[in-house]
Design an enzyme around this catalytic site. Structure first.
Site, PDB file in Angstrom:
ATOM      1  N   LYS A 202       0.789  -1.275   0.084  1.00 10.40           N
ATOM      2  CA  LYS A 202      -0.034   0.102   0.009  1.00 10.40           C
ATOM      3  C   LYS A 202       0.883   1.280   0.128  1.00 10.40           C
ATOM      4  CE  LYS A 202      -1.881   2.987   2.204  1.00 10.40           C
ATOM      5  NZ  LYS A 202      -1.851   4.412   1.772  1.00 10.40           N
ATOM      6  N   GLU A 277       9.040   0.648  11.494  1.00 11.82           N
ATOM      7  CA  GLU A 277      10.042   1.788  11.150  1.00 11.82           C
ATOM      8  C   GLU A 277       9.369   3.145  11.484  1.00 11.82           C
ATOM      9  OE1 GLU A 277      12.224   4.560  10.173  1.00 11.82           O
ATOM     10  OE2 GLU A 277      12.218   3.500   8.167  1.00 11.82           O
ATOM     11  N   CYS A 311      12.866  10.323   8.805  1.00 11.59           N
ATOM     12  CA  CYS A 311      12.730  10.010  10.387  1.00 11.59           C
ATOM     13  C   CYS A 311      13.878  10.065  10.878  1.00 11.59           C
ATOM     14  CB  CYS A 311      12.198   8.594  10.205  1.00 11.59           C
ATOM     15  SG  CYS A 311      13.050   7.196   9.093  1.00 11.59           S
ATOM     16  N   GLU A 408       8.467  15.065  16.923  1.00  9.98           N
ATOM     17  CA  GLU A 408       9.059  15.176  15.557  1.00  9.98           C
ATOM     18  C   GLU A 408       8.109  16.219  14.482  1.00  9.98           C
ATOM     19  OE1 GLU A 408       8.589  11.384  13.262  1.00  9.98           O
ATOM     20  OE2 GLU A 408      10.415  11.637  12.294  1.00  9.98           O
TER      21      GLU A 408
HETATM   22  P1  ADP Z   1       2.311  11.072   7.667  1.00 11.61           P
HETATM   23  O1  ADP Z   1       1.452  11.309   8.920  1.00 11.61           O
HETATM   24  O2  ADP Z   1       3.651  11.648   7.901  1.00 11.61           O
HETATM   25  O3  ADP Z   1       1.567  11.204   6.470  1.00 11.61           O
HETATM   26  P2  ADP Z   1       1.431   8.526   7.917  1.00 11.61           P
HETATM   27  O4  ADP Z   1       2.343   7.472   9.239  1.00 11.61           O
HETATM   28  O5  ADP Z   1       0.366   8.887   8.202  1.00 11.61           O
HETATM   29  O6  ADP Z   1       2.695   9.599   7.791  1.00 11.61           O
HETATM   30  O7  ADP Z   1       1.637   7.578   6.732  1.00 11.61           O
HETATM   31  C1  ADP Z   1       2.432   6.538   6.152  1.00 11.61           C
HETATM   32  C2  ADP Z   1       1.805   5.445   5.528  1.00 11.61           C
HETATM   33  O8  ADP Z   1       0.438   4.815   6.582  1.00 11.61           O
HETATM   34  C3  ADP Z   1       0.886   5.961   4.354  1.00 11.61           C
HETATM   35  O9  ADP Z   1       1.102   4.978   3.384  1.00 11.61           O
HETATM   36  C4  ADP Z   1      -0.395   6.140   4.877  1.00 11.61           C
HETATM   37  O10 ADP Z   1      -1.596   6.050   3.995  1.00 11.61           O
HETATM   38  C5  ADP Z   1      -0.684   4.887   5.991  1.00 11.61           C
HETATM   39  N1  ADP Z   1      -1.745   5.086   6.903  1.00 11.61           N
HETATM   40  C6  ADP Z   1      -2.052   6.374   7.421  1.00 11.61           C
HETATM   41  N2  ADP Z   1      -3.212   5.828   8.520  1.00 11.61           N
HETATM   42  C7  ADP Z   1      -3.120   4.631   8.460  1.00 11.61           C
HETATM   43  C8  ADP Z   1      -3.994   3.638   9.022  1.00 11.61           C
HETATM   44  N3  ADP Z   1      -4.911   4.234   9.987  1.00 11.61           N
HETATM   45  N4  ADP Z   1      -3.969   2.237   8.789  1.00 11.61           N
HETATM   46  C9  ADP Z   1      -2.918   1.996   8.238  1.00 11.61           C
HETATM   47  N5  ADP Z   1      -2.225   2.650   7.311  1.00 11.61           N
HETATM   48  C10 ADP Z   1      -2.345   4.011   7.465  1.00 11.61           C
END
Ligand code: ADP
Length: 506
Positions: A202, A277, A311, A408
């Protein structure tokens, strides 16, 4: 500091074939076929430098994730992948690395347009490192060795033959972020493929394009149908569905600590295996016996590389009192000279932040920090009128409990603090974080450097350097920076099960 605003002028810099690829709505990869979302939905991808439309992409959700997981399961259990020899599998993984290098410019252009980072950087860092990850991991396919283990206990010597066999963990769900879109795909896919797993990837909704192009190269390399499925979509829908899907054996996630927690919750019902990570707030420590010019240059790159959207960014700077003013003014001068602009402009050294959301988050921290009493030596505000540009910023007069010191920011913002002696107090300050991803130490005294390095609670410590990554080196975090390691031999255990087989032989 010129920001070129017209998206058309940005696109003019890329070949017609890539422009036409971008102009065609991009489908997702399921079971070796390029398909639209079951819902028929699409989402728009934006150029963060101009805020203009860049591409239209199929929006996957739970139904598409379900199709992808079934395809991955079928490819694992019934397809040619499971029967492929380790040597053939390794050659295939190696070929993917070759194909990435054969498409170096094109992938770097896509990365620059989609993420905002300079093309020149993507061309020498993101894309070659991605290829190297496949090349490095390809060698492991033939070296996944178990062990013969002599057993004693209740058994008479020679009665049993015991050994371990390393097997792929199975169907892996991988969720990646937007800061290094292609490289994060490579960090995840290469070890999963080398170990014989099948994957549902994904990609981040902000930056799906380079991984979709990589998907085309995977098929060109000859990967059997269903071994890698790539589903673009949003975190709350596609990501959450993947993390909770009962058909997935293991979830590998890179992203924020906040979402990492949600992943663990989603995976906990079926006790699915998880590697994470996550975030960081990495201390970068400069002692007064350091090569000061090298330390200033290294600390500048340590925070501002990739616009601070790393990160492992060296975002908390600790400088010994005597040299504090000289070091921070040197970093501030460097920061002020960084050329901001669109990634495809050869003069650009720093692009925009990836999205409106990220821009809002970073400028929110800048405001909060300055309201709490931090002072911007340079930067502190947005840049230009259009695009998500934030000026590289150095904050001083900070206190340990300020949000800008503790949280962060994931943007081009350095907080700098002086310290008196390299003693327990310094180590305590450096370790005073929920995170433990990386750290830097700058000194000419190699004994002192190693004493400090040993006491830092971080998965990576760089001495007299920063941001040195290699496919062979493990990378990951202590504390809330994650579970497990990416890259190197260490990542293999994320994707393997050890089976102990005992035969009675007497
Ligand atoms: P940022 O906040 O910096 O955008 P995220 O941790 O939200 O970083 O995003 C990293 C990945 O996690 C992206 O592919 C995002 O679509 C996915 N993501 C965000 N929310 C969820 C969730 N509730 N469950 C699974 N994946 C998620």
């Amino acid at each position: 500091m010129n920001v070129h605003l017209a998206s058309s002028s940005t696109l003019e810099k890329v070949p017609a074939a890539l422009r036409s690829w971008l102009a065609t709505p991009r489908p997702m990869l399921i079971n070796g076929k390029w398909v639209q979302a079951r819902s028929g939905k699409v989402f728009e991808v934006q150029d963060p430098a101009t805020e203009m439309h860049l591409a239209t992409v199929a929006e996957g959700d739970a139904a598409d994730i379900d199709d992808a997981v079934r395809a991955a399961r079928n490819a694992l259990e019934n397809g040619p992948w499971g029967r492929m020899s380790p040597s053939a599998r390794g050659r295939l993984v190696h070929r993917i690395g070759d194909l990435i290098l054969e498409h170096l410019d094109e992938l770097a252009q896509l990365e620059s347009l989609d993420n905002g980072k300079p093309f020149s950087v993507a061309r020498v860092a993101d894309v070659p490192l991605s290829a190297d990850m496949f090349h490095y991991m390809s060698g492991w396919s033939t070296k996944l060795e178990g062990k013969h283990i002599p057993i004693s206990g209740l058994a008479a010597p020679g009665q049993y033959l015991s050994f371990t066999r390393l097997e792929p963990v199975g169907v892996v769900g991988q969720i990646i972020p937007w800061n290094f879109p292609l490289l994060m795909a490579a960090w995840k896919l290469a070890p999963a493929l080398a170990t014989g797993c099948t994957v549902v990837l994904k990609v981040a909704e902000e930056t799906p394009l380079s991984a979709l192009r990589l998907g085309e190269l995977l098929m060109e390399a000859g990967l059997p149908d269903g071994v890698v499925n790539i589903v673009p979509g949003f975190g709350e829908t596609a990501g959450a569905a993947l993390a909770a899907h009962p058909g997935v054996d293991k979830i590998a996630f890179t992203g924020s600590t906040e979402v990492g927690r949600l992943i663990v919750q989603a995976a906990s019902r079926d006790l699915r295996k998880v590697s994470l990570e996550l975030g960081g707030k990495s201390p970068n420590i400069i002692l007064d016996d350091a090569d000061i010019d090298a330390a200033i240059a290294g600390a500048t790159a340590g925070i501002f590389f990739n616009h601070g959207q790393c990160c492992n960014a060296g975002s908390r700077l600790y400088v010994q009192e005597k040299i504090f003013d000289k070091v921070v003014s040197g970093i501030a001068a460097n920061a002020g000279n960084i050329k901001l602009g669109v990634g495809m402009d050869p003069a650009t050294e720093m692009g925009p932040l990836v999205s409106q959301v990220q821009y809002g988050r970073v400028t929110g921290y800048l405001k909060a920090g300055q309201e709490e009493g931090a002072r911007a030596l340079t930067g502190g505000t947005r840049h230009g009128e259009r695009g998500f540009f934030v000026k590289p910023t150095v904050l001083v007069d900070t206190k340990p409990d300020m949000k800008v010191v503790r949280e962060e920011i994931f943007g081009p913002v350095l907080v700098a603090t002086p310290f008196k002696d390299a003693d327990d107090g310094l180590i305590a300050a450096a370790n005073d974080s929920i995170y433990g991803l990386a750290a830097g130490v700058w000194t000419r005294d190699i004994a002192k450097a190693n004493q400090i390095a040993n006491r830092l609670k971080a998965g990576t410590v760089w001495v007299n350097c920063y941001h040195v990554f290699d496919s062979a080196l493990p990378f990951g975090g202590y504390k809330q920076s994650g579970w497990g390691r990416e890259m190197g031999q260490a990542v293999l255990s994320n994707y393997l099960e050890a089976k102990a087989i005992t035969s009675r032989i007497a």
